[in-house]
Motif scaffolding. Structure first.
Motif, mmCIF file in Angstrom:
data_model
loop_
_atom_site.group_PDB
_atom_site.id
_atom_site.type_symbol
_atom_site.label_atom_id
_atom_site.label_comp_id
_atom_site.label_asym_id
_atom_site.label_seq_id
_atom_site.Cartn_x
_atom_site.Cartn_y
_atom_site.Cartn_z
ATOM 1 N N LYS A 113 -1.978 10.921 -4.854
ATOM 2 C CA LYS A 113 -2.840 10.028 -4.074
ATOM 3 C C LYS A 113 -4.156 10.741 -3.764
ATOM 4 O O LYS A 113 -4.446 11.095 -2.618
ATOM 5 N N LYS A 114 -4.961 10.945 -4.822
ATOM 6 C CA LYS A 114 -6.221 11.668 -4.623
ATOM 7 C C LYS A 114 -7.415 10.963 -5.266
ATOM 8 O O LYS A 114 -8.373 10.611 -4.601
ATOM 9 N N THR A 115 -7.356 10.759 -6.589
ATOM 10 C CA THR A 115 -8.516 10.333 -7.351
ATOM 11 C C THR A 115 -8.543 8.817 -7.499
ATOM 12 O O THR A 115 -7.607 8.103 -7.120
ATOM 13 N N ASP A 116 -9.662 8.337 -8.102
ATOM 14 C CA ASP A 116 -9.790 6.896 -8.374
ATOM 15 C C ASP A 116 -8.761 6.442 -9.397
ATOM 16 O O ASP A 116 -8.282 5.299 -9.340
ATOM 17 N N ASP A 117 -8.445 7.315 -10.353
ATOM 18 C CA ASP A 117 -7.401 6.965 -11.325
ATOM 19 C C ASP A 117 -6.054 6.763 -10.631
ATOM 20 O O ASP A 117 -5.283 5.866 -10.995
ATOM 21 N N ASP A 118 -5.793 7.605 -9.659
ATOM 22 C CA ASP A 118 -4.551 7.430 -8.892
ATOM 23 C C ASP A 118 -4.555 6.095 -8.157
ATOM 24 O O ASP A 118 -3.530 5.399 -8.092
ATOM 25 N N ALA A 119 -5.714 5.740 -7.609
ATOM 26 C CA ALA A 119 -5.813 4.453 -6.905
ATOM 27 C C ALA A 119 -5.581 3.299 -7.863
ATOM 28 O O ALA A 119 -4.878 2.319 -7.525
ATOM 29 N N VAL A 128 -2.918 11.781 3.006
ATOM 30 C CA VAL A 128 -3.748 10.827 2.275
ATOM 31 C C VAL A 128 -5.068 10.684 3.011
ATOM 32 O O VAL A 128 -5.096 10.419 4.224
ATOM 33 N N SER A 129 -6.156 10.869 2.294
ATOM 34 C CA SER A 129 -7.470 10.815 2.940
ATOM 35 C C SER A 129 -7.841 9.377 3.279
ATOM 36 O O SER A 129 -7.375 8.420 2.653
ATOM 37 N N VAL A 130 -8.706 9.246 4.273
ATOM 38 C CA VAL A 130 -9.169 7.929 4.690
ATOM 39 C C VAL A 130 -9.969 7.265 3.584
ATOM 40 O O VAL A 130 -9.877 6.050 3.359
ATOM 41 N N ILE A 158 -7.677 5.627 1.069
ATOM 42 C CA ILE A 158 -7.124 4.362 1.577
ATOM 43 C C ILE A 158 -8.171 3.261 1.493
ATOM 44 O O ILE A 158 -7.858 2.116 1.130
ATOM 45 N N ARG A 159 -9.417 3.577 1.802
ATOM 46 C CA ARG A 159 -10.487 2.576 1.690
ATOM 47 C C ARG A 159 -10.689 2.159 0.235
ATOM 48 O O ARG A 159 -10.969 0.988 -0.050
ATOM 49 N N THR A 160 -10.555 3.122 -0.679
ATOM 50 C CA THR A 160 -10.663 2.778 -2.105
ATOM 51 C C THR A 160 -9.570 1.791 -2.503
ATOM 52 O O THR A 160 -9.817 0.799 -3.209
ATOM 53 N N ILE A 161 -8.361 2.050 -2.040
ATOM 54 C CA ILE A 161 -7.247 1.128 -2.318
ATOM 55 C C ILE A 161 -7.556 -0.252 -1.745
ATOM 56 O O ILE A 161 -7.343 -1.289 -2.410
ATOM 57 N N GLN A 162 -8.062 -0.303 -0.528
ATOM 58 C CA GLN A 162 -8.372 -1.599 0.102
ATOM 59 C C GLN A 162 -9.455 -2.334 -0.669
ATOM 60 O O GLN A 162 -9.373 -3.564 -0.833
ATOM 61 N N MET A 163 -10.457 -1.619 -1.156
ATOM 62 C CA MET A 163 -11.517 -2.263 -1.940
ATOM 63 C C MET A 163 -10.975 -2.820 -3.249
ATOM 64 O O MET A 163 -11.351 -3.917 -3.675
#
Length: 1825
Positions: free
Chosen positions: A1728-1734, A1766-1768, A1771-1776
C-alpha cells in the motif's frame, strides 16, 4: 532499568513548543547523567540544543514506539503523559478519521463538524451484546456497557457527558438515548422510546440557542433518567434541568441568537393559526435582533417549528396548550418592544395606547392600565405603611426584562413538567440509566455568576470522577493481590470547601443578599477579608477591587463581582406577578402556582420543580409560612441543594464518562487545534486520569499474552510448562529493578515506560534476527547468481563457437553456389541478347514491308476518292447555278408585278380626287332634293319638318364626310405599312445572309465538336481503364471491409452475448429482489400474525377468565383456523377488518401477500365465470336439441327400446353389485367377534347398520325402476308392433298366456298409465327446470356483463390515481366484490341444500309407492310363473381393482392423527429410524383418500389442521434446529407430493405409470400449494434465524480472535478496556468449533431428507452470515486490521472452502458470499504505497464498497515495527480513483439479510403403495386402502 538509560542515540522525545504545544525530536547522541544540554534533531530538519532545567533537571518526555501510536485506549500507551495523549488523539482524528478514543474509563469524543455514517441501525446492531473492549471506541459501546451492567449487576447506571459549548455534548447524549430506545424497545404499545426521543426537539427549541461557538448550544444542563422494567425494556423517563441561561431571553451578544423557539415562531407567523399572535420578522423585535444574526445557515426555522409541534403532539401536549405556549412566547417578544419615556430623573411613563403593550395584554389576558401602571411603579412596604414609588426609565427597563425572564423560566419549567408527565409510566420502575448532559468547565474574558455556578458543578463532578477512578485502580490492585501503595492524586475538596462551606463564597453571597443595602462591592470586600491570604486557592487581582480569582482543578479563573447579587436574588416585582396571576388566560396563572415540592433551580429563578423527583406528583397544600420561606431561597442556595442531590444520585449509580472535545473554534471539519485541545483535556479531567494511571502500574498483561508477545526474548531452556514461572524468570533477567513490575494473580503490572523498553528489546532482537537472515539470504542469492552467470558464460561460448563454424560452412557453400550461378547467368545473358537482336530484325522487316504496302494502297484510294469528289462538286455547281437563275427570275417577276400595282394605285388615287366622281356620287342626292322641293311645294304646312329633315341630312353628310376622311387616313396608314413591309423584307434578306454565315460557322463548330468527340472518346476509354483499375481496388477494399464487417459482426455478437448475459444476470437479480421483497413481506405478515395471536390470547385471558379445569381444545382452534385458511382471500378479507377495528381510524399498511392472493382469486373467479358461460351455452344447445328431437320424433321407436333394454341391464347389474356389497357388509359384521364392536350401541355397529339401511333403500329403488321399465317395455311393444305379423302375435300370445287372469292385465294397464303420467309429469318438470335454468343463466350472463363493465370503469378510475392509492383502491374494490360474490354463493348453496333435501323426500315417497306396487304384483304372480319367465341377457360388470397408496381415517380421528403425527412427533427418532419425509407421505395419502371420496370438507379440514399444527410446533419449539429442519423438509416434501400427483403435465414428466394412476381426481389444490409454499418460506426464515443465533457467538471468536496459525500475530499491549484474548481458552470458540457446528447442521439436514438444492441455499445463507459478521467486526476493530490478521483470515476462509469441497457444495454460491471478506483480507496483506498499488487495490476490491476500503486502510495498524502505516496521501489516491464507483455508502454489511429462497420441484421415486406405517407413530386407527 533506569529511565535515563532510555535516552540513547536515535531515541525520540517531546519538547514544548509555543505554537504546536509539543514538538517531536530525535536525540543525536546518548544522554549521560550530568549533561545539561541535549542535542536534538527536529522533524523539519533543524538541529537544536535543548537546555535542561538546572533545578529539576527533568528530561523531556519520551515518545512511544510507532506501533503504539493510534491505539484505541490511551492507557495502552507505554509512556503516559500529555504529549503522548495529544499526539495519539491527533493521529486518530486527522489520519484515521476516528473521533472516539478510550482513556481508561473515559470515552473521549472529538467533534468532527461533519455528518459521519457511524450511527445507523446496523452499527447499533453491531455493538449490541458486545463487550466494551471488543469493539472500537464508540458512544454506542458506552451505552451498551451501561445497559449490560444494569442488567447484570442490577444497579442503576449514569452516563455523564461533559464538555464546553460546541463540543457535541447534546449530540452524544441523543445518540446514547437512541441506542437505548433501539436496543431495548418499549414494554408497551405506547412507543415510549419514541416519546423519549421526541423530547429532544422540544427541549432544543426552548433551551438551545446559537452562540459564537455553536449553532445549537444547550443553554441549560439536564439529567434524563430512562426507566426500565424487570425485562429491561423502556417504560418511561424523567428529566431534570439545571441553570437555564435566562439572560439570553433579553440580551444576546454579537453573532448570537435568542432561543430557537422565538425564531421558529417568527418564521411561522404567516400560518393561519398564528395570525392572532401578530408576529412578524425577527428583526422587528428587540429580543431577537440584538445579535444581528437571525438566520442559521442550513436551518429552516419554519420546518423546525413543524417538528417541534409534531413532537409536542406525540408527547400528549394538546393543541390548546400548544397555542397557549405560543401565546406566552409571543407576549414575551411584544413585551420586549415596550418603550418608556422619562418624565424626570426618577420617573417614567409609557405612551398611551402603546401598541406592543396592548398586544402583550391581549395575549396575556391582563388589564392594560394595571400592567402599564406597575411597569412604571413599584410598591415599597415598611413596618407601618406601604408606598407606591415611581421608577426611572433604566429601572423600568430592567424590571421589564426581569419580568420577561421570569415568565420564560416559568414556562420552561411548565413544559419540562408536562414532558415528564408524558414520559411517566404507571408500571413500576425496576432500574434506570441516567444521561447527564451538562456544561463543561468555562473560562472567558469576563466571567460572572453563571460561569461561577458552572465551574462549581464541574468541581463536584471532577471530585466524583477522581474518586471513582481511584476506587477502580484500588479494586484492580486488590483483585490481583499486589501491594497497594497510596497514589497521590489531585483532591479538589479544598476548592469545593472554599465555595460551599460555612463562610464560603456562596454563604457570604446569600448573607449579603439578605442585607438591606448589600452591594457587589461590599460582598467583594467580605470575600477579601475572609479568604485572602488564608486560602491558597483564593486570590485578588492586582488592578481590581471588584473581582476575585479561584484556582480550579483545570485553571485559574477571574470572576467579576458585578451582578452577582442581582442574579443570586433574581428579583421580580411582586405586583407584576399578581397582575399576571389575575389573567383571564387560564394557562398563565398555572405557571405561577406555588407548590411545596423541593424546588430545583431548573432556571436560575426562585421557583422550579423537584430535581430528583422521577415521576411528577400532585402538589400538596401547605402553610403560607412555608411557601414564603421557600420563596426566599436564593439561586445559589437552590443550585447548591440540587447539585448535592445530583451527586447523591450519581454516587448511587455506576458512572460512565464521555468527555467531548472541540477540535477548533472555526467549526472546520477534521481540523485539530493543539492548543484548544490541550486546554480542554486539562479541563475535563482526561489528563488527571492519565496521571493517576501513570502513578501506579498502567501497563497490564496476562501471563499468556506476555508469553505470546515476548516469546522471542526467551531461550528454549527458559520455556517451562508453567507460563507464570516462565514470565517471572524472563522478567528477572530483562528488568533488574523489581520495583518496575509486579506479579498479580492473572496479570503482570508494569510501571510507565517498561513496555516501551521491552518493545525496544523485542525490536532489537527481531532486527538482529532479520540482519542474520538477510546476511544468509544475500550470500545464498549471490552464490546462486554467480553459478548462474558461470553456467550462462559457458553456454554462451559453446553457442558462439558453433555459430562461427556454421557461418564458415555457409560461406563455402555460398561461394560454390555463386560460381555455378555466374556460369549459368552468363550463358543466359548471351543467349537472351541473341534472341532479342534476331526478333528485332524480323520486326523491322515486317514493319518496313507493311509501310510500303500501306503507302501504295493509300495512293490508289486517294485517286478513287478524288474522282468521286469531282463528280459531286460538279453536280453541286450545276444545281447551284440553276437555283440562282430561278431565284433571279422569280425576283424579277415580283418587281414587275409590284410596279404594275403601284401604277394602278396611283390611277385610283387620281380618280378619287376628280369632280366627276363627286357628281356621280351626288346624282341620287339631287333627285332626292327635287323630290323634296316638290314636296315643299306640295306641303307648305310641313315646312318645319322638312327643315328638320334637312338638318338631319346635313348631319348624315357630315358623318359620311368624316367616314371618307377616316378611309383616307386608313389608306395612308396602309401605305406606311407597305413601306414598313418593304423595310422588313430587306431586314429578312439581311437575316438570311446572317443565317448563312451562322450555317457555315455551325459546320466549322461541328467539325470541332467531332474532333472534341474523338478526343473525349479517347479520354473516356482512358477513364474507363482507370475506373476498371479503381474498381479492382474497390473490390479489394470491399473484400477487406467485408472481412472487417465479419469481424465486427463477431465482436458485436460477442458484445451482444455479453450484454445478454449481463441483462440475464440483472433480470435474475431483479427476480431475486422481487422474491426477497415478497418473502420479507411474508415474514412481516407471519410476525404480525403471531403478534395478533398473542394479543388475542392476552385479550382472551384478560376478558374471559377460564374456569378451573377447563381448557380450550385444539379442535376449536383448528376449526377456526381451517375456516380462516381454506376460504383464503374471503376469510382474510373478513379477518382484516376485525384486526383493524381500533379506536383511532388509521389506515392499515398494505399487505402485499394478501393483495397477490386477491389478484389470484380474481383470476380464478374470471375463469369460473368463463366455465359457467361455456356450461350455459352447452345447456342451451342441449335444450334446443331436445326440442328438435321432440318435434322430429319418428313413429318407430326401436332405438329407444334398445336404450331402455340397455338401461334395464345396467340397473340389474347395479342391483347385483349392491347385493354383493350388502352380503359383504353382513359377513363383515358377523365376523366381528368383539362384543364392544358388535353391540347394538357400539359406534361401529351403528355405522354398519346405517350403511346397511342405505344399501337396502338403494336396492329397493333399483327394483322399482326395473319393474317400471319392464312394464314400459311390454306396453310399448304392444302399442307399436302390428297385430297381423306372425312373430309379433306369437310373442303377444306368449305374454298373454303369462297373464291368464284379466285382472292382472287391467292392473298392469293401470300401472302403465300411471307410469306414463309420471313420466310425462317428470318430462314437463324437467322441461320447466331447463327453461328456468336457462333464464337464470341468461340473467347471470347479464349480471356478469354489468360486473365486467363496472370493473372496467373502476380500472379506468384507478389508473388515474397515484400508485399507492391505486393499489389500495383496487384492493378495496376486490374485497367488496369478493364479499358480494361470497354472499351470493352462500345463498345459492343454501338453495341447493333445500332442493336436495326436497328431492330426497320425494325420492323416498316414490320409493315407497313403487315398493307397494311391486309387492302387489309379486303377490299376484305364482311361483311357477316366475320360474317359467325367460331369463333376459344381463351385462356382468368387471370387478374393479382396489385403490392403492391411500390411507383412510375417520373424521373424528383427525385431531388424533394431527396430534400423533405432528404435535407430539420427535424428529430425532423419525429421522434416524424411518424413511425421510414419512409424515409428509402419510398426510398426502390421507389427502388422496379424501379426494377419492370427493369429500371437500375432509380435504379442507385435514390441510388446515396440518398447516396450523406445523405452525404450533414451530412456535413452541422454534429454537430447536432439528425441529425446524425436520418440518422444513417435510413441508417441502408435502408440497412436492401435491405437485407430483396434481395431474398437471408439467409435474408428471418423471412419474411412473403407477404414480400417474395415483393423481388427484376431484380437487385442484393449487391454492393450498401456494399456502404451503408460503409456510415453507416462513420455516426457512425461522431456520436461518436459528442458525444465526447458534453461529453468532462463534463467528468473531473463531474467525477473527482465535490464532489458527500459532505465532503469526503478536499480541499488542492493551489498555484498561481488555479485549477478548486470541489465545484459545477452554470456553472460547475456535474455527474447529464453527466447522463442527457446520457438520452438525449438514448431517441433520441430510438425515431429514431435505432437498439438495435447499441445503445449498441454507449453506449459502450460513456462509453469508459468517462473512458479514466477520467483516463487520473487522471494520469496527482497529486491532484486527493488520497483515498477520489478514493471513489468519485467509487461512480460515480456505478451511471453510475445504469444507465446501468435502460436502460437494462448491456450486452452491456459498464461496461467493465470502468474497468481501476475502478481499478485505487481501487488502490487509497487499502493498500500500505507490499509485500502481492503488490501481491494483481498486481492481481487486470490487466486492467492497468505497467506504469499506477506506475504513480498512484507515484502521490498518502495524503489529511490528517492520510494518508501515498507510499514508494519508495513499488513502486520498484510493478515494480519487473510486469516486466514480456507484456503490452503497453504507459501511457495514447487512448481517440480517436473508437471500430469497426457492423450492425447485423434486419428485419422489418412492411408490405410495409400498409405504408402511410403523407402529411407533401410534397411527393404528388409520388403514391402508
Amino acid at each position: 532499568m533506569a529511565a535515563s538509560e532510555l535516552y540513547t542515540k536515535f531515541a525520540r522525545v517531546w519538547i514544548p513548543d509555543p505554537e504546536e504545544v509539543w514538538k517531536s525530536a530525535e536525540l543525536l547522541k546518548d544522554y549521560k547523567p550530568g549533561d545539561k544540554v541535549l542535542l536534538l534533531h527536529l522533524e523539519e530538519g533543524k538541529d537544536l540544543e535543548y537546555h535542561l532545567d538546572p533545578k529539576t533537571k527533568e528530561l523531556p518526555h519520551l515518545r512511544n514506539p510507532d506501533i503504539l501510536v493510534g491505539e484505541n485506549d490511551l492507557t495502552a500507551l507505554s509512556y503516559l503523559h500529555e504529549p503522548a495523549v495529544l499526539h495519539n488523539l491527533r493521529v486518530r482524528f486527522i489520519d484515521s478519521k476516528l473521533i472516539y478514543t478510550y482513556c481508561g474509563i473515559v470515552l473521549v469524543a472529538i467533534n468532527p463538524y461533519e455528518q459521519l455514517p457511524i450511527y445507523g441501525e446496523d452499527i447499533i446492531n453491531a455493538y449490541s451484546g458486545q463487550n466494551m473492549g471488543d469493539m472500537d471506541p464508540h458512544i454506542f459501546a458506552v451505552a451498551e456497557e451501561a445497559y449490560k451492567q444494569m442488567a447484570r449487576d442490577e444497579r442503576n447506571q449514569s452516563i455523564i457527558v461533559s464538555g464546553e459549548s460546541g463540543a457535541g455534548k447534546t449530540v452524544s447524549a441523543k445518540y446514547a438515548m437512541r441506542y437505548f430506545a433501539t436496543v431495548s424497545g418499549s414494554a408497551s404499545e405506547a412507543n415510549v422510546e419514541e416519546k423519549v426521543l421526541a423530547s429532544n426537539p422540544i427541549m432544543e427549541s426552548i433551551g438551545n440557542a446559537k452562540t459564537t461557538r455553536n449553532d445549537n448550544s444547550s443553554r441549560f444542563g439536564k439529567y434524563i433518567e430512562i426507566g426500565f422494567d424487570k425485562r429491561y425494556r423502556i417504560i418511561g423517563a424523567n428529566m431534570r434541568t439545571y441553570l437555564l441561561e435566562k439572560s439570553r431571553v433579553v440580551f444576546q451578544a454579537e453573532e448570537e441568537r435568542n432561543y430557537h423557539i422565538f425564531y421558529q415562531l417568527c418564521a411561522s407567523a404567516k400560518l393561519p393559526e398564528f395570525k392572532m399572535l401578530r408576529l412578524g420578522n425577527a428583526d422587528n423585535f428587540n429580543y431577537t435582533k440584538q445579535g444581528g444574526s437571525p438566520v442559521i445557515e442550513g436551518v429552516d426555522d419554519a420546518k423546525e417549528m413543524a417538528h417541534t409541534r409534531q413532537a409536542c403532539t406525540l408527547l400528549g401536549i394538546s393543541e390548546s396548550h400548544q397555542m397557549g405556549i405560543f401565546r406566552i412566547l409571543a407576549g414575551i417578544l411584544h413585551l420586549g418592544n415596550v418603550g418608556f419615556t422619562s418624565r424626570d430623573a426618577d420617573s417614567c411613563t409609557i405612551p398611551p395606547k402603546h401598541e406592543p403593550l396592548c398586544i402583550f395584554c391581549d395575549l396575556m389576558g391582563v388589564d392594560y392600565e394595571e400592567m402599564c401602571h406597575w411597569l412604571c411603579h413599584r410598591k415599597l412596604a415598611t413596618a407601618t405603611e406601604t408606598y407606591i414609588k415611581p421608577i426611572s426609565k433604566l429601572q423600568a427597563t430592567n424590571a421589564r426584562d426581569a419580568l420577561a425572564k421570569h415568565i420564560y423560566a416559568k414556562l420552561f419549567n411548565w413544559i419540562v413538567d408536562n414532558v415528564n408527565q408524558a414520559l411517566h409510566s404507571a408500571v413500576k420502575q425496576h432500574s434506570f440509566i441516567g444521561v447527564l448532559d451538562i456544561y463543561g468547565f468555562e473560562t472567558f474574558e469576563i466571567n460572572s455568576f453563571e460561569q461561577f455556578c458552572i465551574n462549581y458543578a464541574n468541581e463536584k463532578l471532577q471530585q466524583q470522577f477522581n474518586m471513582h477512578v481511584f476506587k477502580l485502580e484500588q479494586e484492580e490492585y486488590m483483585k490481583e493481590q499486589i501491594p497497594w501503595t497510596l497514589i497521590d492524586f489531585y483532591d479538589n475538596q479544598p476548592c469545593i470547601n472554599l465555595i460551599e462551606s460555612k463562610l464560603g463564597i456562596l454563604d457570604l453571597l446569600d448573607e449579603e443578599c439578605k442585607m438591606p443595602k448589600g452591594t457587589d462591592d461590599t460582598w467583594a470586600q467580605k470575600l477579601y477579608n475572609t479568604h485572602l491570604n488564608k486560602c491558597a486557592l483564593f486570590e485578588k487581582p492586582r488592578l481590581s477591587n471588584k473581582a476575585f480569582i479561584i484556582q480550579h482543578f483545570a485553571d485559574k479563573v477571574e470572576y467579576q463581582c458585578e451582578g452577582f447579587l442581582e442574579k443570586n436574588k433574581d428579583t421580580v416585582f411582586e405586583e407584576q406577578i399578581k397582575v399576571l396571576k389575575s389573567s383571564k388566560f387560564k394557562m398563565l396563572p398555572e405557571l405561577f402556582q406555588d407548590d411545596e415540592k423541593a424546588i430545583s433551580p431548573t432556571s436560575a429563578t426562585s421557583s422550579g420543580r423537584t430535581p430528583l423527583t422521577r415521576t411528577p406528583a400532585k402538589p400538596t397544600k401547605g402553610r403560607p409560612g412555608q411557601m414564603a420561606k421557600e420563596h426566599k431561597k436564593t439561586v445559589g442556595h437552590q443550585f447548591r441543594n440540587s447539585l448535592h442531590l445530583l451527586m447523591e444520585t450519581l454516587n448511587a449509580t455506576t458512572p460512565h464518562y464521555v468527555r467531548c472535545i472541540k477540535p477548533n473554534d472555526f467549526k472546520f471539519p477534521f481540523t485539530f487545534d493543539e492548543k484548544r485541545a490541550v486546554q480542554q483535556l486539562r479541563a475535563c479531567g482526561v489528563l488527571e486520569t492519565i496521571r493517576i494511571s501513570a502513578a501506579g502500574f498502567p501497563s497490564r498483561w496476562t501471563y499468556q499474552e506476555f508469553f505470546s508477545r515476548y516469546r522471542v526474548l526467551m531461550k528454549q531452556k527458559d520455556v517451562l510448562s508453567d507460563r507464570k514461572q516462565t514470565c517471572k524468570n524472563v522478567l528477572e533477567k530483562l528488568i533488574l529493578d523489581k520495583d518496575k513490575y509486579q506479579f498479580g494473580k492473572t496479570k503482570i503490572f508494569f510501571r510507565a515506560g517498561q513496555v516501551a523498553y521491552l518493545e525496544k528489546l523485542r525490536a532489537d532482537k527481531l532486527r538482529a534476527a532479520c540482519i542474520r537472515i538477510q546476511k544468509t539470504i544475500r550470500g545464498w542469492l549471490l552464490r546462486k547468481k554467480y553459478l548462474r552467470m558461470r553456467k550462462a558464460a559457458i553456454t554462451m561460448q559453446r553457442y558462439v563457437r558453433g555459430y562461427q563454424a556454421r557461418c564458415y560452412a555457409k560461406f563455402l557453400r555460398r561461394t560454390k553456389a555463386a560460381t555455378i550461378i555466374q556460369k549459368y547467368w552468363r550463358m543466359y545473358v548471351v543467349r537472351r541478347r541473341y534472341k532479342i537482336r534476331r526478333a528485332a530484325t524480323i520486326v523491322l522487316q515486317s514493319y518496313l514491308r507493311g509501310f510500303l504496302a500501306r503507302n501504295r494502297y493509300r495512293k490508289i484510294l486517294r485517286e478513287h476518292k478524288a474522282v468521286i469528289i469531282q463528280k459531286r462538286v460538279r453536280g453541286w455547281l450545276a444545281r447551284t447555278h440553276y437555283k440562282r437563275s430561278m431565284h433571279a427570275i422569280i425576283y424579277l417577276q415580283c418587281c414587275f408585278r409590284r410596279m404594275m400595282a403601284k401604277r394602278e394605285l396611283k390611277k385610283l388615287k387620281i380618280e378619287a380626287r376628280s369632280v366627276e366622281r363627286y357628281k356621280k356620287l351626288h346624282i341620287g342626292m339631287e333627285n332626292k332634293i327635287m323630290q323634296l322641293q316638290r314636296k315643299v311645294d306640295e306641303q307648305n304646312k310641313d315646312y318645319k319638318c322638312l327643315v328638320e329633315k334637312l338638318t338631319n341630312l346635313e348631319g348624315i353628310y357630315n358623318s359620311e364626310t368624316e367616314k371618307l376622311r377616316s378611309d383616307l387616313e386608313r389608306l395612308q396608314l396602309s401605305e406606311e405599312e407597305a413601306k414598313v413591309a418593304t423595310g422588313r423584307v430587306l431586314s429578312l434578306q439581311e437575316e438570311i445572309a446572317k443565317l448563312r454565315k451562322d450555317l457555315e460557322q455551325t459546320r466549322s463548330e461541328k467539325k470541332c465538336i467531332e474532333e472534341h468527340a474523338d478526343r473525349y472518346k479517347q479520354e473516356t476509354e482512358q477513364l474507363v481503364s482507370n475506373l476498371k483499375e479503381e474498381n479492382t481496388l474497390l473490390k479489394q477494399e470491399k473484400e477487406a471491409l467485408n472481412h472487417r464487417i465479419v469481424q465486427q459482426a463477431k465482436e458485436m455478437t460477442e458484445t451482444m452475448e455479453k450484454k445478454l448475459v449481463e441483462e440475464t444476470k440483472q433480470l435474475e437479480l431483479d427476480l431475486n429482489d422481487e422474491r426477497l421483497r415478497y418473502q420479507n413481506l411474508l415474514n412481516e405478515f407471519s410476525r404480525l400474525e403471531e403478534r395478533y395471536d398473542d394479543l388475542k390470547e392476552e385479550m382472551t385471558l384478560m376478558v374471559h377468565v377460564p374456569k378451573p379445569g377447563h381448557k380450550r381444545t385444539d379442535s376449536t382452534h383448528s376449526s377456526n383456523e381451517s375456516e380462516y385458511i381454506f376460504s383464503s382471500e374471503i376469510a382474510e378479507m373478513e379477518d382484516i377488518p376485525s384486526r383493524t377495528e381500533e379506536p383511532s381510524e388509521k389506515k392499515v399498511p398494505l399487505d402485499m401477500s394478501l393483495f397477490l392472493k386477491l389478484q389470484k382469486r380474481v383470476t380464478e373467479l374470471e375463469q369460473e365465470k368463463q366455465v359457467m358461460q361455456d356450461e350455459l351455452d352447452r345447456k342451451e344447445e342441449q335444450v334446443l336439441r331436445s326440442k328438435a328431437k321432440e318435434e322430429e320424433r319418428p313413429q318407430i321407436r326401436g332405438a329407444e327400446l334398445e336404450y331402455e333394454s340397455l338401461k334395464r341391464q345396467e340397473l340389474e347389474s347395479e342391483n347385483k353389485k349392491l347385493k354383493n356389497e350388502l352380503n359383504e357388509l353382513r359377513k363383515a359384521l358377523s365376523e366381528k367377534s368383539a362384543p364392544e364392536v358388535t353391540a347394538p350401541g357400539a359406534p361401529a355397529y351403528r355405522v354398519l347398520m346405517e350403511q346397511l339401511t342405505s344399501v337396502s333403500e338403494e336396492l329397493d329403488v333399483r327394483k322399482e325402476e326395473v319393474l317400471i321399465l319392464r312394464s314400459q317395455l311390454v306396453s310399448q311393444k304392444e302399442a307399436i308392433q302390428p297385430k297381423n305379423t306372425m312373430t309379433d302375435s306369437t310373442i303377444l300370445l306368449e305374454d298373454v298366456q303369462k297373464m291368464k287372469d284379466k285382472g292382472e292385465i287391467a292392473q298392469a294397464y293401470i300401472g302403465l298409465k300411471e307410469t306414463n303420467r309420471l313420466l310425462e309429469s317428470q318430462l314437463q318438470s324437467q322441461k320447466r327446470s331447463h327453461e328456468n335454468e336457462a333464464e337464470a343463466l341468461r340473467g347471470e350472463i347479464q349480471s356478469l356483463k354489468e360486473e365486467n363493465n363496472r370493473q372496467q370503469q373502476l380500472l379506468a378510475q384507478n389508473l388515474q390515481l397515484p400508485p399507492e392509492a391505486r393499489i389500495e383502491a383496487s384492493l378495496q374494490h376486490e374485497i367488496t366484490r369478493l364479499t358480494n360474490e361470497n354472499l351470493d354463493l352462500m345463498e345459492q348453496l343454501e338453495k341447493q341444500d333445500k332442493t336436495v333435501r326436497k328431492l330426497k323426500k320425494q325420492l323416498k315417497v316414490f320409493a315407497k309407492k313403487i315398493g307397494e306396487l311391486e309387492v302387489g304384483q309379486m303377490e299376484n304372480i305364482s311361483p311357477g310363473q316366475i320360474i317359467d319367465e325367460p331369463i333376459r341377457p344381463v351385462n356382468i360388470p368387471r370387478k374393479e381393482k382396489d385403490f392403492q397408496g391411500m390411507l383412510e381415517y375417520k373424521k373424528e380421528d383427525e385431531q388424533k392423527l394431527v396430534k400423533n403425527l405432528i404435535l407430539e412427533l420427535k424428529p430425532r427418532g423419525v429421522a434416524v429410524n424411518l424413511i425421510p419425509g414419512l409424515p409428509a407421505y402419510i398426510l398426502f395419502m390421507c389427502v388422496r383418500h379424501a379426494d377419492y371420496l370427493n369429500d371437500d370438507q375432509k380435504v379442507r379440514s385435514l390441510l388446515t389442521s396440518t398447516i396450523n399444527s406445523i405452525k404450533k410446533v414451530l412456535k413452541k419449539r422454534g429454537d430447536d434446529f432439528e425441529t425446524v429442519s425436520f418440518w422444513l423438509s417435510n413441508t417441502c416434501r408435502f408440497l412436492h407430493c401435491l405437485k407430483q400427483y396434481s395431474g398437471e403435465e408439467g409435474f408428471m414428466k418423471h412419474n411412473t405409470s403407477r404414480q400417474n394412476e395415483h393423481c388427484l381426481t376431484n380437487f385442484d389444490l393449487a391454492e393450498y400449494r401456494q399456502v404451503l409454499s408460503d409456510l415453507a418460506i416462513q420455516i426457512y426464515q425461522q431456520l436461518v434465524r436459528v442458525l444465526e443465533n447458534i453461529l453468532q457467538p462463534m463467528i468473531v471468536s473463531g474467525m477473527l480472535e482465535h490464532e489458527t496459525i500459532q505465532g503469526v500475530s503478536g499480541v499488542k499491549p492493551t489498555g484498561l478496556r481488555k479485549r477478548t484474548s486470541s489465545i484459545a481458552d477452554e470456553g472460547t470458540y475456535t474455527l474447529d468449533s464453527i466447522l463442527r457446528q457446520l457438520n452438525s447442521f449438514h448431517s441433520v439436514m441430510c438425515q431429514h431428507g431435505m432437498d439438495p438444492e435447499l441445503i445449498k441455499q441454507v449453506v449459502k445463507q450460513m456462509f453469508y452470515i459468517i462473512g458479514a459478521i466477520t467483516l463487520n467486526n473487522l471494520l469496527l476493530r482497529k486491532d484486527m486490521c493488520s497483515w498477520s490478521k489478514g493471513m489468519q483470515i485467509r487461512y480460515n476462509v480456505s478451511q471453510l472452502e475445504e469444507w465446501l469441497r468435502d460436502k460437494n457444495l462448491m456450486n452452491s454460491g456459498a464461496k461467493e458470499t465470502l468474497e468481501p471478506l476475502i478481499q478485505a483480507a487481501q487488502l490487509l496483506q497487499v502493498k500500500k504505497k505507490t499509485d500502481d498499488d492503488a490501481e491494483a487495490i481498486c481492481s481487486m476490491c470490487n466486492a467492497l464498497t468505497t467506504a469499506q476500503i477506506v475504513k480498512v486502510l484507515n484502521l490498518y495498524t502495524p503489529v511490528n515495527e517492520f510494518e508501515e502505516r498507510v499514508s494519508v496521501s495513499f488513502i486520498r489516491t484510493i478515494q480519487m480513483r473510486l469516486r466514480d464507483r456507484k456503490d452503497s455508502p453504507q459501511l457495514l454489511m447487512d448481517a440480517k439479510h436473508i437471500f430469497p429462497v426457492t423450492f425447485p420441484f423434486n419428485p419422489s421415486s418412492l411408490a405410495l403403495e409400498t409405504i408402511q406405517i410403523p407402529a411407533s407413530l401410534g397411527l393404528g386407527f388409520i388403514s391402508r386402502v
